[in-house]
Design a protein around this motif. Structure first.
Motif, PDB file in Angstrom:
ATOM      1  N   MET A 124       0.754  -1.177  -0.127  1.00  0.00           N
ATOM      2  CA  MET A 124       0.042  -0.031   0.158  1.00  0.00           C
ATOM      3  C   MET A 124       0.954   1.209   0.075  1.00  0.00           C
ATOM      4  O   MET A 124       0.272   2.356  -0.121  1.00  0.00           O
ATOM      5  CB  MET A 124      -0.959  -0.021   1.047  1.00  0.00           C
ATOM      6  CG  MET A 124      -1.953  -1.293   1.416  1.00  0.00           C
ATOM      7  SD  MET A 124      -2.980  -0.973   2.523  1.00  0.00           S
ATOM      8  CE  MET A 124      -3.904   0.274   2.390  1.00  0.00           C
ATOM      9  N   THR A 125       2.056   1.248   0.117  1.00  0.00           N
ATOM     10  CA  THR A 125       3.037   2.372   0.156  1.00  0.00           C
ATOM     11  C   THR A 125       2.812   3.003   1.543  1.00  0.00           C
ATOM     12  O   THR A 125       3.597   4.097   1.858  1.00  0.00           O
ATOM     13  CB  THR A 125       2.993   3.316  -0.860  1.00  0.00           C
ATOM     14  OG1 THR A 125       1.729   3.908  -0.860  1.00  0.00           O
ATOM     15  CG2 THR A 125       3.299   2.598  -2.129  1.00  0.00           C
ATOM     16  N   TYR A 126       2.198   2.687   2.533  1.00  0.00           N
ATOM     17  CA  TYR A 126       2.020   2.961   4.028  1.00  0.00           C
ATOM     18  C   TYR A 126       1.252   2.196   4.613  1.00  0.00           C
ATOM     19  O   TYR A 126       0.751   1.131   4.164  1.00  0.00           O
ATOM     20  CB  TYR A 126       1.059   4.578   3.924  1.00  0.00           C
ATOM     21  CG  TYR A 126      -0.384   4.450   3.864  1.00  0.00           C
ATOM     22  CD1 TYR A 126      -1.178   4.420   4.884  1.00  0.00           C
ATOM     23  CD2 TYR A 126      -1.203   3.952   2.627  1.00  0.00           C
ATOM     24  CE1 TYR A 126      -2.543   4.267   4.901  1.00  0.00           C
ATOM     25  CE2 TYR A 126      -2.429   3.548   2.610  1.00  0.00           C
ATOM     26  CZ  TYR A 126      -2.960   3.933   3.569  1.00  0.00           C
ATOM     27  OH  TYR A 126      -4.414   3.707   3.778  1.00  0.00           O
ATOM     28  N   VAL A 127       1.194   2.498   5.854  1.00  0.00           N
ATOM     29  CA  VAL A 127       0.466   1.497   6.875  1.00  0.00           C
ATOM     30  C   VAL A 127      -0.709   1.967   7.568  1.00  0.00           C
ATOM     31  O   VAL A 127      -0.527   3.486   8.146  1.00  0.00           O
ATOM     32  CB  VAL A 127       1.571   1.127   8.292  1.00  0.00           C
ATOM     33  CG1 VAL A 127       0.823   0.169   9.048  1.00  0.00           C
ATOM     34  CG2 VAL A 127       2.774   0.391   7.519  1.00  0.00           C
ATOM     35  N   PRO A 128      -1.919   1.554   7.375  1.00  0.00           N
ATOM     36  CA  PRO A 128      -3.262   2.099   7.628  1.00  0.00           C
ATOM     37  C   PRO A 128      -3.091   2.398   9.240  1.00  0.00           C
ATOM     38  O   PRO A 128      -2.363   1.715  10.022  1.00  0.00           O
ATOM     39  CB  PRO A 128      -4.152   1.365   7.585  1.00  0.00           C
ATOM     40  CG  PRO A 128      -3.559   0.467   6.233  1.00  0.00           C
ATOM     41  CD  PRO A 128      -2.049   0.354   6.599  1.00  0.00           C
ATOM     42  N   THR A 129      -3.533   3.716   9.814  1.00  0.00           N
ATOM     43  CA  THR A 129      -3.474   4.025  11.372  1.00  0.00           C
ATOM     44  C   THR A 129      -4.606   3.342  11.826  1.00  0.00           C
ATOM     45  O   THR A 129      -4.691   3.213  13.296  1.00  0.00           O
ATOM     46  CB  THR A 129      -3.475   5.406  11.495  1.00  0.00           C
ATOM     47  OG1 THR A 129      -4.358   5.868  10.908  1.00  0.00           O
ATOM     48  CG2 THR A 129      -1.792   5.872  10.910  1.00  0.00           C
ATOM     49  N   THR A 130      -5.671   3.142  11.384  1.00  0.00           N
ATOM     50  CA  THR A 130      -6.865   2.245  11.708  1.00  0.00           C
ATOM     51  C   THR A 130      -6.992   0.744  12.188  1.00  0.00           C
ATOM     52  O   THR A 130      -6.423   0.466  11.118  1.00  0.00           O
ATOM     53  CB  THR A 130      -8.480   2.810  11.226  1.00  0.00           C
ATOM     54  OG1 THR A 130      -8.267   2.224  10.028  1.00  0.00           O
ATOM     55  CG2 THR A 130      -8.533   4.294  11.249  1.00  0.00           C
ATOM     56  N   ALA A 131      -7.379   0.199  13.115  1.00  0.00           N
ATOM     57  CA  ALA A 131      -7.160  -1.119  13.468  1.00  0.00           C
ATOM     58  C   ALA A 131      -7.707  -1.764  12.143  1.00  0.00           C
ATOM     59  O   ALA A 131      -7.528  -2.817  11.752  1.00  0.00           O
ATOM     60  CB  ALA A 131      -7.657  -1.296  14.642  1.00  0.00           C
ATOM     61  N   ARG A 132      -9.200  -1.499  11.890  1.00  0.00           N
ATOM     62  CA  ARG A 132      -9.875  -2.156  10.982  1.00  0.00           C
ATOM     63  C   ARG A 132      -9.173  -2.135   9.651  1.00  0.00           C
ATOM     64  O   ARG A 132      -9.238  -3.308   8.937  1.00  0.00           O
ATOM     65  CB  ARG A 132     -11.404  -1.394  10.688  1.00  0.00           C
ATOM     66  CG  ARG A 132     -12.321  -1.666  12.348  1.00  0.00           C
ATOM     67  CD  ARG A 132     -13.567  -0.966  12.029  1.00  0.00           C
ATOM     68  NE  ARG A 132     -13.430   0.261  11.575  1.00  0.00           N
ATOM     69  CZ  ARG A 132     -14.128   1.014  12.217  1.00  0.00           C
ATOM     70  NH1 ARG A 132     -14.944   1.071  13.147  1.00  0.00           N
ATOM     71  NH2 ARG A 132     -14.303   2.401  11.427  1.00  0.00           N
ATOM     72  N   VAL A 133      -8.803  -1.077   9.196  1.00  0.00           N
ATOM     73  CA  VAL A 133      -8.151  -0.973   7.729  1.00  0.00           C
ATOM     74  C   VAL A 133      -6.858  -1.956   7.802  1.00  0.00           C
ATOM     75  O   VAL A 133      -6.664  -2.534   6.907  1.00  0.00           O
ATOM     76  CB  VAL A 133      -8.048   0.373   7.410  1.00  0.00           C
ATOM     77  CG1 VAL A 133      -7.358   0.285   5.849  1.00  0.00           C
ATOM     78  CG2 VAL A 133      -9.381   1.174   7.051  1.00  0.00           C
ATOM     79  N   LEU A 134      -6.222  -1.730   8.727  1.00  0.00           N
ATOM     80  CA  LEU A 134      -5.222  -2.436   8.943  1.00  0.00           C
ATOM     81  C   LEU A 134      -5.058  -4.136   8.820  1.00  0.00           C
ATOM     82  O   LEU A 134      -4.496  -4.680   8.358  1.00  0.00           O
ATOM     83  CB  LEU A 134      -4.133  -1.996  10.222  1.00  0.00           C
ATOM     84  CG  LEU A 134      -2.716  -2.717  10.425  1.00  0.00           C
ATOM     85  CD1 LEU A 134      -1.781  -2.529   9.234  1.00  0.00           C
ATOM     86  CD2 LEU A 134      -2.098  -2.238  11.629  1.00  0.00           C
ATOM     87  N   ALA A 135      -6.221  -4.335   9.636  1.00  0.00           N
ATOM     88  CA  ALA A 135      -6.547  -5.982   9.960  1.00  0.00           C
ATOM     89  C   ALA A 135      -7.044  -6.270   8.310  1.00  0.00           C
ATOM     90  O   ALA A 135      -6.636  -7.232   7.895  1.00  0.00           O
ATOM     91  CB  ALA A 135      -7.713  -5.941  10.837  1.00  0.00           C
ATOM     92  N   VAL A 136      -7.685  -5.720   7.761  1.00  0.00           N
ATOM     93  CA  VAL A 136      -7.968  -6.070   6.237  1.00  0.00           C
ATOM     94  C   VAL A 136      -6.800  -6.004   5.502  1.00  0.00           C
ATOM     95  O   VAL A 136      -6.596  -7.152   4.607  1.00  0.00           O
ATOM     96  CB  VAL A 136      -9.165  -4.977   5.709  1.00  0.00           C
ATOM     97  CG1 VAL A 136      -9.342  -5.206   4.157  1.00  0.00           C
ATOM     98  CG2 VAL A 136     -10.211  -5.002   6.516  1.00  0.00           C
TER      99      VAL A 136
END
Length: 153
Positions: A124-136
């Motif tokens: 993704m070129t970055y790491v999502p900061t919300t748990a739900r999006v990161l988990a997906v």
């Protein structure tokens, strides 16, 4: 810092410099897209730019957004006909569905490794900061067979 709708409008025009929405399209976009989760919309716009060079397909961007937001809480679960119709109308998840998604995200992230986070960053070129999006994203990395051995800290 959270992305705003105004920033996304500017970004859309920078990615497709020859594109200028009609006044009616502009009003519709302001009404419909102004209420969306702008960080997710930005990612959909980015992905669409990789797929389409000449002119943005606003319908395709909207469908991508709806697919992400309406079905992300069921990641790893087969789509049903009702999921498909929900994605087409972009109905947000209910409070109980969000709670299920939060629970699923917590379970998924409880076993995440540093290497999986790096695989998400690479994808993704970055790491999502919300748990739900990161988990997906982690679930997707795992589903693609990119699960890696636990890191040794």
């Amino acid at each position: 810092m959270q992305t705003t709708w105004n920033e996304n409008k500017i970004y859309l025009c920078k990615l497709w410099p020859k594109y200028k929405p009609t006044p009616e399209e502009g009003d519709l976009l302001n009404e419909r897209w102004g209420q969306l989760k702008q960080d997710i919309l930005r990612e959909c716009i980015k992905q669409h730019r990789l797929e389409r060079d000449s002119r943005p397909d606003l319908s395709a961007i909207h469908k991508a957004y709806c697919k992400v937001t309406a079905t992300a809480h069921t990641a790893g679960v087969a789509s049903t006909e009702s999921d498909d119709s929900r994605a087409q109308t972009c109905i947000p998840p209910s409070a109980s569905e969000l709670a299920e998604w939060e629970s699923w995200a917590a379970k998924t992230l409880a076993t995440v490794t540093d290497a999986e986070i790096e695989a998400v960053r690479d994808m993704m070129t970055y790491v999502p900061t919300t748990a739900r999006v990161l988990a997906v994203a982690v679930d997707y990395v795992r589903s693609q067979g990119r699960r890696v051995a636990p890191s040794r800290a």
